[in-house]
Design a protein around this motif. Structure first.
Motif, short mmCIF file in Angstrom:
data_model
loop_
_atom_site.label_atom_id
_atom_site.label_comp_id
_atom_site.label_asym_id
_atom_site.label_seq_id
_atom_site.Cartn_x
_atom_site.Cartn_y
_atom_site.Cartn_z
N CYS A 144 0.85 -1.20 0.00
CA CYS A 144 0.00 0.00 0.00
C CYS A 144 0.89 1.25 0.00
O CYS A 144 1.88 1.30 0.71
CB CYS A 144 -0.91 -0.02 1.24
N TYR A 174 0.29 4.28 1.14
CA TYR A 174 -0.09 5.36 2.04
C TYR A 174 0.73 5.36 3.33
O TYR A 174 1.84 5.84 3.35
CB TYR A 174 -1.60 5.34 2.31
N CYS A 175 0.22 4.80 4.40
CA CYS A 175 0.87 5.09 5.69
C CYS A 175 2.02 4.14 6.00
O CYS A 175 2.28 3.17 5.32
CB CYS A 175 -0.15 5.11 6.80
N VAL A 189 2.38 1.91 8.19
CA VAL A 189 2.14 0.52 8.60
C VAL A 189 2.73 -0.41 7.54
O VAL A 189 3.33 -1.43 7.85
CB VAL A 189 0.63 0.23 8.80
N GLY A 190 2.60 -0.02 6.26
CA GLY A 190 3.26 -0.77 5.19
C GLY A 190 2.57 -2.07 4.85
O GLY A 190 3.21 -3.13 4.74
N CYS A 191 1.26 -2.03 4.67
CA CYS A 191 0.50 -3.26 4.45
C CYS A 191 0.81 -3.89 3.09
O CYS A 191 0.94 -3.19 2.08
CB CYS A 191 -1.00 -2.96 4.52
N LEU A 220 -6.61 -4.71 5.53
CA LEU A 220 -6.38 -3.40 4.91
C LEU A 220 -7.35 -2.42 5.55
O LEU A 220 -8.41 -2.82 6.02
CB LEU A 220 -6.65 -3.43 3.40
N CYS A 221 -7.02 -1.15 5.52
CA CYS A 221 -7.98 -0.15 6.02
C CYS A 221 -8.77 0.40 4.83
O CYS A 221 -8.59 -0.02 3.69
CB CYS A 221 -7.25 0.97 6.76
N LYS A 266 -8.56 3.09 3.17
CA LYS A 266 -7.75 3.66 2.07
C LYS A 266 -7.13 2.56 1.22
O LYS A 266 -7.11 2.64 0.00
CB LYS A 266 -6.66 4.57 2.64
N GLY A 267 -6.62 1.53 1.88
CA GLY A 267 -6.01 0.43 1.14
C GLY A 267 -7.03 -0.29 0.27
O GLY A 267 -6.77 -0.61 -0.89
N PRO A 317 -4.64 2.60 10.77
CA PRO A 317 -5.78 1.77 11.20
C PRO A 317 -5.46 0.29 11.34
O PRO A 317 -6.00 -0.38 12.22
CB PRO A 317 -6.83 2.01 10.11
N VAL A 318 -4.61 -0.24 10.47
CA VAL A 318 -4.36 -1.69 10.55
C VAL A 318 -3.57 -2.03 11.81
O VAL A 318 -3.79 -3.09 12.43
CB VAL A 318 -3.68 -2.19 9.26
S1 SF4 Z 1 -3.06 0.92 7.38
FE1 SF4 Z 1 -4.26 1.48 5.56
S2 SF4 Z 1 -3.17 3.23 4.66
FE2 SF4 Z 1 -1.77 2.23 6.10
S3 SF4 Z 1 -0.59 0.84 4.82
FE3 SF4 Z 1 -2.31 -0.33 5.68
S4 SF4 Z 1 -3.93 -0.22 4.15
FE4 SF4 Z 1 -2.42 1.37 3.64
#
Ligand code: SF4
Length: 885
Positions: A9, A11-12, A14-16, A43-44, A46-47, A173-174
């Motif tokens: 992902c 975005y953030c 956390v690095g999902c 995933l959150c 956004k993901g 969020p994750v």
């Molecule tokens: S917590 Fe959400 S935004 Fe952050 S990496 Fe995981 S899916 Fe992406």
């Protein structure tokens, strides 16, 4: 046969891990990668919405020079020639790169190598400066190296989680989901949230300490003193592995004499503070997670060290389930730190201040020169552009006109700058209009490389879509420019894999100097091995736990206690600016919305910029919730809609960082934020700007829902957003120019022959118009001077439902059907469940999140909305909607 690609992902921090599936027809679906150690399939919101952000619309697909579309040779030659000319006339310090935690490690590596090793200046900084550089400074001071000594498994193994300045439920969020899952398995796990705001994260905590803005050092100094006085010092660890405890304790004792004194300065209930201290003392496995609420401060580095000091005193570090954990904001902030993306770093965790380090890296790079000293940090870098010291800037994958503090000064600086080069994947943002040269960059799905997340896992981001138009990867653009500037030897990379190999080999040099950063195990990979690489955590050797042997990266191997002197934010409120503005992220948007705003489901949660305030502060300013309010500081102002969510303490406001001129008029909170920075880290004080608020006097307001987006009418304010099959434009203004049929005809001329349903009452200033093609709604304009406007939810739903029924048509200008409930503002983005439906479910007997999930599905997919569901249940009614519809 569909093709599945393992990627990450964008975005953030956390690095999902993400599985992107491409069907034979080219349709893309995205789901969490169950094998990725960061998210284990989760995933959150956004993901999950990533697939909806793809597509060529709005992309920058060709390079441009001086406003003309050109081929790559022309653009690259112009970039190289103009940079060389600037250097020839004014020297290497006259040029700068401003890059981003959105870049892949390979892109970052090349940018840093070019600037520091070939141009011979350290004029490169990154937007990561804005979110985690205080953590970097804190780590460097305490550990001798920028190392996060905790990982996600430790978070799950902890018995006490202390979340400081972190709205984890919305911003990571994750990771919050992992904590929730751990608590379900082990209900004895305790969570303490330290944050002035009662955020969604605070709602889920066992204890919330709403400390006074900026008083974190006082609180953790108080904890340090109390732990020492209660005999909680791990003397064996402190004696064998640390230095500086006595001086640090003495400094802390100056102000933090006891719980009463600490509680008073922090604005806390002494009993609650004592409860936290007792829990901390009594729990061996403590992880203290911190984020922007700690880092974004003029005392950011000291706040970080005050937290680390408590872990050093108790020896709770480098063992399972314990330690201080800086959670990074961006997907590759850590990768940037590894390669030296900050102007204050060299590369591979080596230091620009150390001649031996500089020599070793120069030898490894075989480069012609080397930056001799650190360069300007982000805010100073743009100040140097404003004053004319930097005359050429290359901005890559970031939008500083929106994201930096004192953002109007940034605008002015770019207006004056003789050469502005911007690499981006989008055609429109607030920074691009200042560019003399635009370079079309590849986007998330088109890029190949690696990222490092918050817990030191290096993961592959893999390309699964072809490059659109003429777009190219950032590393390729950088290498081409470098070679055309005359640096043929150091930049002849054909693939991202070759760059990663050089980066991994450079960590062997870092190991010679005792650095923990160790990717040697990933060096020498073939193209196939790189392609197949699974997530790896550094240090690659041993058990991946830094400092497990009690040896830190300082010259004497000891971790350092750092005396942290409590001081309040630089600018105190005044009679003119009596309130404190705090800024941050919201759940479903990312940075300046250039990507997330393409996904309709992510726009439904918060469709407009808002200012959250305590009811008493709104009342004092004569502002009602739902009205437009102007927030003004010494540095600038912005407009947003007022709300009182119940999160804010009296005297503090909150405004999100995301909105730009692309989505609303006058809504850049960066224009309001003060430019004060931490003296050591250079991180801006985004969480504390003295401001005042006043009502925006309007005479008319309204909205347009239409299948095509249109330019806003002239007025005082507008905000636009994209929904399912429609665009929503909210507006307000004064005078006689309220939008009407004529305005709509000019805005949407293609609807000239459409069927009209119209209502006008000039006496009270009401005008409503629906345009239809057969039985489908094409546009709906509603304007009022004195009256109410209908909620937008039902009307918006008509754009993606089937043909209108007679009942629908009859209800159009009312904006509501008596027999169909408006869904209200969206809470669950995955299933489009709104506040009113949840409220009805609660009133119908659903008293738990699980029960709501069973009835409405809300909260059963990504889980990002669960904190809000909990809040709605607790309130037993829907919070007052701050935004209409
Ligand atoms: S917590 Fe959400 S935004 Fe952050 S990496 Fe995981 S899916 Fe992406």
């Amino acid at each position: 046969m569909s093709v599945i690609t393992r990627t990450t992902c964008p975005y953030c921090g956390v690095g999902c891990g993400v599985l992107a599936e491409r069907s034979d027809e080219g349709a893309i679906t995205v789901r969490g990668d169950p094998e990725h150690p960061a998210n284990l399939g989760r995933l959150c919101s956004k993901g999950i919405a990533l697939a909806a952000t793809l597509g060529e619309q709005g992309r920058l697909l060709q390079p441009e020079v001086d406003g003309l579309a050109v081929d790559w040779d022309t653009a690259l030659d112009a970039t190289a020639a103009r940079l060389n000319a600037c250097i020839a006339e004014h020297g290497p310090d006259s040029v700068a790169l401003y890059v981003s935690g959105q870049l892949l490690t390979e892109d970052y590596y090349i940018a840093n190598k070019l600037v520091k090793g070939y141009l011979g200046t350290a004029n490169i900084d990154t937007n990561s400066r804005l979110c985690m550089s205080s953590a970097v400074s804190g780590h460097l001071r305490a550990f001798g190296e920028d190392v996060v000594p905790v990982d996600y498994d430790d978070v799950e193994a902890a018995d006490l989680l202390v979340l400081v300045g972190s709205n984890l439920a919305w911003c990571h969020p994750v990771l919050m989901q992992r904590i929730q899952a751990a608590r379900e398995k082990r209900p004895e796990v305790r969570v303490v949230v330290i944050d002035p705001r009662r955020t969604a994260t605070a709602e889920m905590a066992d204890l919330h300490l709403p400390l006074r803005s900026g008083s974190d050092v006082m609180l953790f100094n108080g904890l340090l003193v109390w732990l020492a006085d209660q005999g909680c010092t791990d003397s064996a660890f402190v004696c064998a592995h640390t230095s500086g405890m006595a001086a640090t304790l003495a400094a802390a004792r100056v102000a933090s004499t006891d719980i009463q004194a600490t509680a008073q300065v922090c604005g806390l209930d002494p009993a609650q503070l004592q409860e936290f201290f007792v829990q901390f003392a009594a729990t061996e496995r403590v992880v203290t997670l911190f984020s922007q609420g700690v880092n974004q401060s003029s005392a950011g580095a000291d706040k970080v060290n005050s937290i680390i000091n408590c872990h050093l005193l108790t020896g709770r570090i480098a063992r399972q389930g314990m330690g201080p954990f800086s959670i990074t904001g961006q997907p590759n902030a850590m990768g940037g730190r590894e390669v030296g993306g900050l102007s204050t770093q060299l590369a591979a965790h080596l230091s620009l201040d150390d001649a031996q380090h500089r020599e070793a890296v120069q030898e490894f790079w075989n480069s012609p020169r080397m930056a001799a000293e650190p360069g300007p940090k982000a805010v100073d870098l743009f100040n140097a552009i404003d004053t004319g010291h930097i005359k050429a800037v290359w901005i890559i994958a970031t939008n500083p006109v929106v994201s930096l503090p004192d953002a109007d000064r940034v605008k002015r600086a770019l207006q004056r700058c003789p050469l502005v080069i911007v690499s981006d994947c989008v055609a429109g943002n607030d920074t691009l209009p200042f560019a003399h040269i635009k370079l079309a960059a590849a986007g998330w799905a088109e890029k190949d490389g690696t990222v490092t997340n918050s817990d030191r896992h290096v993961s592959r981001q893999r390309q699964f879509l072809p490059l659109p138009g003429q777009a190219r990867p950032d590393w390729w653009i950088l290498c081409e420019v470098a070679q055309r500037m005359g640096f043929r030897e150091g930049f002849q990379f054909a693939t991202a894999a070759q760059i990663f190999d050089e980066h991994a080999r450079l960590t062997a040099v870092a190991r010679r100097f005792g650095r923990q950063l160790d990717l040697q195990g990933a060096a020498g990979l073939s193209a196939e091995q790189y392609d197949a690489m699974t997530p790896l955590q550094w240090p690659v050797a041993a058990d991946h736990r830094p400092f497990a042997d009690g040896r830190f990266s300082t010259p004497d191997g000891r971790a350092r206690f750092i005396p942290a002197v409590a001081r309040m934010p630089r600018h105190a409120p005044t009679a003119e600016f009596p309130l404190i503005l705090n800024t941050g992220r919201i759940r479903d948007q990312w940075h300046t919305m250039t990507r997330t705003a393409r996904a309709p489901q992510l726009n439904a949660h918060e469709p407009e910029p808002f200012i959250d305030a305590h009811p008493q502060d709104l009342e004092a300013a004569g502002v009602a919730t739902g009205e437009l309010v102007r927030v003004t500081a010494r540095w600038g102002s912005a407009i947003a809609r007022a709300r009182a969510s119940g999160e804010m303490p009296a005297g503090m406001l909150f405004m999100p960082i995301h909105w730009s001129a692309q989505f609303a008029l006058d809504a850049r909170v960066g224009a309001v934020v003060n430019p004060v920075v931490d003296a050591l880290s250079g991180e801006p004080e985004f969480k504390h700007t003295p401001v005042r608020i006043e009502r925006v006097e309007i005479e008319w307001r309204g909205f347009l829902l239409s299948r095509r987006g249109v330019a806003a009418p002239r007025g005082l304010w507008w905000a636009s957003t994209t929904g399912e099959a429609m665009h929503r434009l909210e507006f307000a203004g004064r005078g006689t120019a309220a939008p009407d049929a004529q305005w709509l005809r000019e805005a949407l001329p293609e609807l000239d022959g459409a069927d009209r349903i119209e209502y006008a009452d000039p006496g009270v200033g009401s005008y409503r118009l629906a345009l239809l093609a057969g039985n489908t709604l094409q546009a709906c304009l509603m304007v009022t001077r004195n009256g109410a406007l209908p909620a937008r939810g039902w009307l918006a739903s008509l754009f993606c439902s089937g043909p209108l029924t007679i009942s629908d048509r009859q209800a159009l200008l009312r904006g509501a059907r008596a027999d169909v409930a408006d869904p209200g503002a969206t809470v669950c983005a995955c299933f489009g469940v709104g506040t009113r439906a949840i409220q009805a479910a609660v009133q119908g007997g659903c008293s738990t999140v699980a029960a709501i999930g069973q009835r409405l599905k809300a909260g059963t997919n990504c889980g990002s909305c669960r904190p809000e569901l909990t809040r709605i249940i607790a309130a037993s009614s829907v919070p007052a909607a701050a935004t209409p519809g």
